[in-house]
Write a protein that holds these residues in place. Structure first.
Motif, PDB file in Angstrom:
ATOM      1  N   SER A   2       0.814  -1.206   0.000  1.00  0.00           N
ATOM      2  CA  SER A   2       0.000   0.000   0.000  1.00  0.00           C
ATOM      3  C   SER A   2       0.857   1.271   0.000  1.00  0.00           C
ATOM      4  O   SER A   2       0.507   2.246  -0.655  1.00  0.00           O
ATOM      5  N   TRP A   3       1.984   1.239   0.722  1.00  0.00           N
ATOM      6  CA  TRP A   3       2.844   2.411   0.767  1.00  0.00           C
ATOM      7  C   TRP A   3       3.453   2.694  -0.600  1.00  0.00           C
ATOM      8  O   TRP A   3       3.671   3.838  -0.968  1.00  0.00           O
ATOM      9  N   PHE A   4       3.722   1.654  -1.373  1.00  0.00           N
ATOM     10  CA  PHE A   4       4.289   1.820  -2.708  1.00  0.00           C
ATOM     11  C   PHE A   4       3.288   2.482  -3.649  1.00  0.00           C
ATOM     12  O   PHE A   4       3.654   3.366  -4.430  1.00  0.00           O
ATOM     13  N   ARG A   5       2.042   2.098  -3.551  1.00  0.00           N
ATOM     14  CA  ARG A   5       1.000   2.725  -4.382  1.00  0.00           C
ATOM     15  C   ARG A   5       0.810   4.188  -4.015  1.00  0.00           C
ATOM     16  O   ARG A   5       0.610   5.033  -4.879  1.00  0.00           O
ATOM     17  N   LYS A   6       0.889   4.486  -2.713  1.00  0.00           N
ATOM     18  CA  LYS A   6       0.775   5.882  -2.281  1.00  0.00           C
ATOM     19  C   LYS A   6       1.957   6.703  -2.783  1.00  0.00           C
ATOM     20  O   LYS A   6       1.795   7.856  -3.188  1.00  0.00           O
ATOM     21  N   LEU A   7       3.143   6.097  -2.775  1.00  0.00           N
ATOM     22  CA  LEU A   7       4.330   6.779  -3.286  1.00  0.00           C
ATOM     23  C   LEU A   7       4.186   7.076  -4.776  1.00  0.00           C
ATOM     24  O   LEU A   7       4.476   8.186  -5.229  1.00  0.00           O
ATOM     25  N   ILE A   8       3.739   6.118  -5.536  1.00  0.00           N
ATOM     26  CA  ILE A   8       3.538   6.302  -6.981  1.00  0.00           C
ATOM     27  C   ILE A   8       2.468   7.352  -7.239  1.00  0.00           C
ATOM     28  O   ILE A   8       2.639   8.247  -8.075  1.00  0.00           O
ATOM     29  N   LYS A   9       1.377   7.290  -6.509  1.00  0.00           N
ATOM     30  CA  LYS A   9       0.288   8.260  -6.692  1.00  0.00           C
ATOM     31  C   LYS A   9       0.753   9.672  -6.341  1.00  0.00           C
ATOM     32  O   LYS A   9       0.474  10.626  -7.067  1.00  0.00           O
ATOM     33  N   GLY A  10       1.503   9.799  -5.251  1.00  0.00           N
ATOM     34  CA  GLY A  10       2.038  11.107  -4.864  1.00  0.00           C
ATOM     35  C   GLY A  10       3.008  11.641  -5.895  1.00  0.00           C
ATOM     36  O   GLY A  10       3.024  12.838  -6.196  1.00  0.00           O
ATOM     37  N   SER A  11       3.833  10.765  -6.461  1.00  0.00           N
ATOM     38  CA  SER A  11       4.785  11.177  -7.489  1.00  0.00           C
ATOM     39  C   SER A  11       4.072  11.633  -8.755  1.00  0.00           C
ATOM     40  O   SER A  11       4.496  12.590  -9.398  1.00  0.00           O
TER      41      SER A  11
END
Length: 71
Positions: A2-11
């Motif tokens: 989930s943290w990886f998806r949030k990182l990608i979305k934020g980027s």
């Protein structure tokens, strides 16, 4: 994961905003070498940082004594 998806979305949100801001309004760049001595980088060993005001450049608001950067 989930943290990886949030990182990608934020980027995906932050990166286009950053690129647009630095392309239209302001950008920080480095000055090194002898081309601007003695005003910038006077001893030749350091790197100076300058703030480029792209908004004023787009509207051609230049005054005497200002430095203009061409790419």
């Amino acid at each position: 994961m989930s943290w990886f998806r949030k990182l990608i979305k934020g980027s995906l949100i932050a990166l286009p905003s950053y690129v647009a801001f630095t392309d239209i309004f302001y950008a920080v760049r480095t000055v090194d070498g002898q081309s601007m001595q003695p005003t910038l980088n006077p001893d030749g060993n350091n790197t100076d940082f300058v703030l480029l005001d792209r908004w004023a450049a787009a509207s051609h608001k230049f005054e005497r004594g200002e430095i203009v950067s061409l790419v």
